[in-house]
Design a protein around this motif. Structure first.
Motif, PDB file in Angstrom:
ATOM      1  N   GLU A 171     -35.983  14.911   4.103  1.00 27.67           N
ATOM      2  CA  GLU A 171     -35.062  14.935   5.254  1.00 27.67           C
ATOM      3  C   GLU A 171     -33.916  13.943   5.063  1.00 27.67           C
ATOM      4  OE1 GLU A 171     -35.096  16.863   7.970  1.00 27.67           O
ATOM      5  OE2 GLU A 171     -37.115  17.717   8.025  1.00 27.67           O
ATOM      6  N   ILE A 172     -34.201  12.816   4.413  1.00 29.70           N
ATOM      7  CA  ILE A 172     -33.136  11.831   4.146  1.00 29.70           C
ATOM      8  C   ILE A 172     -32.053  12.495   3.295  1.00 29.70           C
ATOM      9  CG2 ILE A 172     -32.584   9.698   2.876  1.00 29.70           C
ATOM     10  CD1 ILE A 172     -35.415   8.663   3.711  1.00 29.70           C
ATOM     11  N   ARG A 173     -32.497  13.233   2.287  1.00 27.18           N
ATOM     12  CA  ARG A 173     -31.525  13.918   1.411  1.00 27.18           C
ATOM     13  C   ARG A 173     -30.775  15.005   2.188  1.00 27.18           C
ATOM     14  NH1 ARG A 173     -35.110  13.330  -3.277  1.00 27.18           N
ATOM     15  NH2 ARG A 173     -34.091  11.752  -4.544  1.00 27.18           N
ATOM     16  N   ALA A 174     -31.541  15.834   2.916  1.00 32.17           N
ATOM     17  CA  ALA A 174     -30.916  16.972   3.607  1.00 32.17           C
ATOM     18  C   ALA A 174     -29.925  16.502   4.676  1.00 32.17           C
ATOM     19  CB  ALA A 174     -32.006  17.842   4.239  1.00 32.17           C
ATOM     20  N   PHE A 175     -30.238  15.403   5.346  1.00 38.66           N
ATOM     21  CA  PHE A 175     -29.395  14.914   6.455  1.00 38.66           C
ATOM     22  C   PHE A 175     -28.337  13.934   5.948  1.00 38.66           C
ATOM     23  CE2 PHE A 175     -28.984  12.155  10.371  1.00 38.66           C
ATOM     24  CZ  PHE A 175     -28.445  13.130  11.204  1.00 38.66           C
ATOM     25  N   ASP A 176     -28.478  13.540   4.686  1.00 33.90           N
ATOM     26  CA  ASP A 176     -27.601  12.529   4.091  1.00 33.90           C
ATOM     27  C   ASP A 176     -27.606  11.259   4.959  1.00 33.90           C
ATOM     28  OD1 ASP A 176     -25.889  11.434   2.272  1.00 33.90           O
ATOM     29  OD2 ASP A 176     -24.078  12.356   3.094  1.00 33.90           O
ATOM     30  N   ALA A 177     -28.811  10.785   5.232  1.00 39.14           N
ATOM     31  CA  ALA A 177     -28.974   9.663   6.177  1.00 39.14           C
ATOM     32  C   ALA A 177     -28.461   8.348   5.607  1.00 39.14           C
ATOM     33  CB  ALA A 177     -30.456   9.526   6.536  1.00 39.14           C
ATOM     34  N   ASN A 178     -27.855   7.551   6.495  1.00 40.36           N
ATOM     35  CA  ASN A 178     -27.457   6.186   6.132  1.00 40.36           C
ATOM     36  C   ASN A 178     -28.497   5.179   6.592  1.00 40.36           C
ATOM     37  OD1 ASN A 178     -24.582   7.422   7.577  1.00 40.36           O
ATOM     38  ND2 ASN A 178     -24.660   7.036   5.379  1.00 40.36           N
ATOM     39  N   ALA A 179     -29.207   5.523   7.665  1.00 39.95           N
ATOM     40  CA  ALA A 179     -30.219   4.603   8.205  1.00 39.95           C
ATOM     41  C   ALA A 179     -31.472   5.397   8.550  1.00 39.95           C
ATOM     42  CB  ALA A 179     -29.684   3.910   9.453  1.00 39.95           C
ATOM     43  N   VAL A 180     -32.629   4.795   8.259  1.00 40.01           N
ATOM     44  CA  VAL A 180     -33.905   5.463   8.525  1.00 40.01           C
ATOM     45  C   VAL A 180     -34.740   4.545   9.418  1.00 40.01           C
ATOM     46  CG1 VAL A 180     -35.981   6.444   7.480  1.00 40.01           C
ATOM     47  CG2 VAL A 180     -33.787   6.626   6.299  1.00 40.01           C
ATOM     48  N   LEU A 181     -35.201   5.111  10.538  1.00 40.62           N
ATOM     49  CA  LEU A 181     -35.957   4.343  11.533  1.00 40.62           C
ATOM     50  C   LEU A 181     -37.385   4.865  11.578  1.00 40.62           C
ATOM     51  CD1 LEU A 181     -33.034   3.664  12.269  1.00 40.62           C
ATOM     52  CD2 LEU A 181     -33.639   3.888  14.664  1.00 40.62           C
ATOM     53  N   VAL A 182     -38.332   4.039  11.182  1.00 41.12           N
ATOM     54  CA  VAL A 182     -39.726   4.477  11.107  1.00 41.12           C
ATOM     55  C   VAL A 182     -40.555   3.764  12.168  1.00 41.12           C
ATOM     56  CG1 VAL A 182     -41.761   4.625   9.627  1.00 41.12           C
ATOM     57  CG2 VAL A 182     -39.484   4.817   8.627  1.00 41.12           C
ATOM     58  N   SER A 183     -41.309   4.544  12.933  1.00 45.51           N
ATOM     59  CA  SER A 183     -42.174   3.953  13.948  1.00 45.51           C
ATOM     60  C   SER A 183     -43.634   4.027  13.510  1.00 45.51           C
ATOM     61  CB  SER A 183     -42.002   4.701  15.276  1.00 45.51           C
ATOM     62  OG  SER A 183     -42.813   4.106  16.261  1.00 45.51           O
ATOM     63  N   GLN A 184     -44.349   2.909  13.702  1.00 45.17           N
ATOM     64  CA  GLN A 184     -45.781   2.856  13.412  1.00 45.17           C
ATOM     65  C   GLN A 184     -46.467   2.135  14.569  1.00 45.17           C
ATOM     66  OE1 GLN A 184     -47.378   3.766   9.667  1.00 45.17           O
ATOM     67  NE2 GLN A 184     -46.301   5.144  11.035  1.00 45.17           N
ATOM     68  N   VAL A 185     -47.293   2.875  15.283  1.00 41.21           N
ATOM     69  CA  VAL A 185     -47.971   2.314  16.455  1.00 41.21           C
ATOM     70  C   VAL A 185     -49.449   2.072  16.141  1.00 41.21           C
ATOM     71  CG1 VAL A 185     -48.590   2.744  18.874  1.00 41.21           C
ATOM     72  CG2 VAL A 185     -46.317   3.363  18.028  1.00 41.21           C
ATOM     73  N   VAL A 186     -50.074   3.032  15.487  1.00 39.53           N
ATOM     74  CA  VAL A 186     -51.489   2.858  15.134  1.00 39.53           C
ATOM     75  C   VAL A 186     -51.582   1.882  13.962  1.00 39.53           C
ATOM     76  CG1 VAL A 186     -53.555   4.018  14.282  1.00 39.53           C
ATOM     77  CG2 VAL A 186     -52.120   5.148  15.971  1.00 39.53           C
ATOM     78  N   THR A 187     -52.482   0.901  14.104  1.00 40.30           N
ATOM     79  CA  THR A 187     -52.602  -0.127  13.058  1.00 40.30           C
ATOM     80  C   THR A 187     -54.048  -0.273  12.591  1.00 40.30           C
ATOM     81  OG1 THR A 187     -52.843  -1.827  14.760  1.00 40.30           O
ATOM     82  CG2 THR A 187     -50.625  -1.451  13.933  1.00 40.30           C
ATOM     83  N   GLN A 188     -54.886   0.730  12.932  1.00 37.48           N
ATOM     84  CA  GLN A 188     -56.299   0.645  12.534  1.00 37.48           C
ATOM     85  C   GLN A 188     -56.397   0.515  11.017  1.00 37.48           C
ATOM     86  OE1 GLN A 188     -57.105   4.282  14.543  1.00 37.48           O
ATOM     87  NE2 GLN A 188     -58.261   3.331  16.184  1.00 37.48           N
ATOM     88  N   LYS A 189     -57.236  -0.403  10.572  1.00 38.97           N
ATOM     89  CA  LYS A 189     -57.440  -0.672   9.136  1.00 38.97           C
ATOM     90  C   LYS A 189     -56.111  -0.918   8.418  1.00 38.97           C
ATOM     91  CE  LYS A 189     -61.634   2.232   8.723  1.00 38.97           C
ATOM     92  NZ  LYS A 189     -62.420   1.454   9.627  1.00 38.97           N
ATOM     93  N   ASP A 190     -55.151  -1.474   9.149  1.00 40.69           N
ATOM     94  CA  ASP A 190     -53.834  -1.803   8.568  1.00 40.69           C
ATOM     95  C   ASP A 190     -53.121  -0.588   7.967  1.00 40.69           C
ATOM     96  OD1 ASP A 190     -53.418  -4.368   9.301  1.00 40.69           O
ATOM     97  OD2 ASP A 190     -54.087  -5.270   7.421  1.00 40.69           O
TER      98      ASP A 190
END
Ligand code: B12
Length: 261
Positions: A171-190
């Motif tokens: 998707e980064i390639r297809a959208f030609d993204a300049n910024a990528v925002l990743v969300s991580q809420v679950v942290t079980q077992k790191d």
């Protein structure tokens, strides 16, 4: 009376800061946990013994609650002997300053005119908690602070939940993204750490890492952890979309500076 319960007292020694509940330096802490043992006197004693093993003194079980099926919940008060040198603490801070909606737009237009910063958002791995990434990306925003979609200088695509790292790269390639925002809420077992680190490795392997500003966020993430994992910035609980917009626009301006000779 000052907040430390001692009128006319010396200010606290910041090289030896201790927890306190009533008077300065009394070491009082409150701790809550559950044990897989049936409710009763033996359960209370188990909680006291565990607190002592944690290095706490004079543990008192203020509250014990029968959770059923052989489990008990506790609230324990105790004295902690530990101190911390507050003057030696250094926490990495986000670069730049907080800007309002208008200032973000003006700064962008002064440098990039009508171009748009292309932002891709996703909640990755097995994580299905989209409320956080939606709060930041979607026009509605969070706590009265409009989301990134409301800024004319941003083009935002929010991919939603359970996006694999492989799909995100495509998707980064297809959208030609300049910024990528990743969300991580679950942290079980790191799992958040391993998933985020794997994304950085993948972007490096795909020769994409330097092309994007890489941000992560979530209730158990911080800027320090993000830097440790190879991200450009990290955002924790209470983040507003304008915090992210401020960072992104100043980061874009900084990246666009001609190299110093
Ligand atoms: C709603 C919810 C759900 C919903 C999610 C719906 C949805 N579409 O999101 C449903 C019911 C699906 C769900 C499922 C599960 N959940 Co749940 N869920 C919650 C809950 C109650 C609220 C989360 C939330 O929406 N917070 C509000 C948002 C706005 O806050 P936020 O995510 O922190 O986001 C802010 C910041 O962190 C930051 N931010 C977040 N991401 C990003 C990204 C970027 C780039 C940036 C800049 C900023 C940023 O900005 C946001 C705004 O300030 C929490 C408990 C709680 N009170 O937090 C549990 C909780 C997160 N869930 C939990 C668990 C365990 C699960 C399940 C595994 C339960 C199960 N056994 O099935 C499943 C997992 C499903 C999966 N595959 O992920 C645990 C996680 C424990 C852990 N440490 O890993 C929690 C903490 C509950 C608990 N105490 O045990 N859950």
């Amino acid at each position: 009376m000052n907040p430390h319960g001692r009128s006319g007292a010396q200010p606290p020694d910041l090289t030896r800061v201790r927890a306190y509940g009533d008077t300065l330096d009394d070491g009082q802490v409150m701790l809550s946990f559950s044990l897989p043992v049936p409710f009763g006197d033996e359960a209370r004693e188990a909680a006291r013994q565990l607190a002592r093993q944690m290095g706490l003194h004079e543990p008192q079980v203020y509250h014990a609650h029968d959770l059923g099926e052989g489990y008990t919940y506790f609230t324990v008060y105790a004295k902690s002997p530990f101190v911390v040198d507050f003057t030696a603490i250094s926490v990495p801070k986000l670069a730049g300053q907080k800007l309002d909606h208008k200032a973000v737009e003006s700064l962008w237009h002064a440098r990039f005119a009508d171009r748009k910063l292309r932002i891709l958002g996703a909640c990755t791995g097995d994580d299905a908690h989209t409320v956080g990434i939606d709060a930041i990306c979607n026009v509605k925003g969070w706590r009265g602070d409009k989301g990134l979609e409301s800024y004319p200088c941003f083009a935002v695509k929010n991919l939603g939940a359970q996006v694999s790292n492989d799909r995100l790269v495509a998707e980064i390639r297809a959208f030609d993204a300049n910024a990528v925002l990743v969300s991580q809420v679950v942290t079980q077992k790191d799992c958040h750490r391993s998933n985020l680190a794997a994304l950085v490795d993948l972007l490096e392997a795909e020769d994409l890492r330097d092309q994007v500003t890489l941000l992560c966020g979530g209730p158990r993430l911080s800027h320090a952890v993000a830097l440790e994992l190879g991200f450009d910035a990290g955002f924790g609980p209470g983040t507003l979309p304008s915090d992210v917009a401020s960072f992104l626009v100043q980061d874009a301006v900084a990246r666009a500076q001609p190299p110093q000779s």
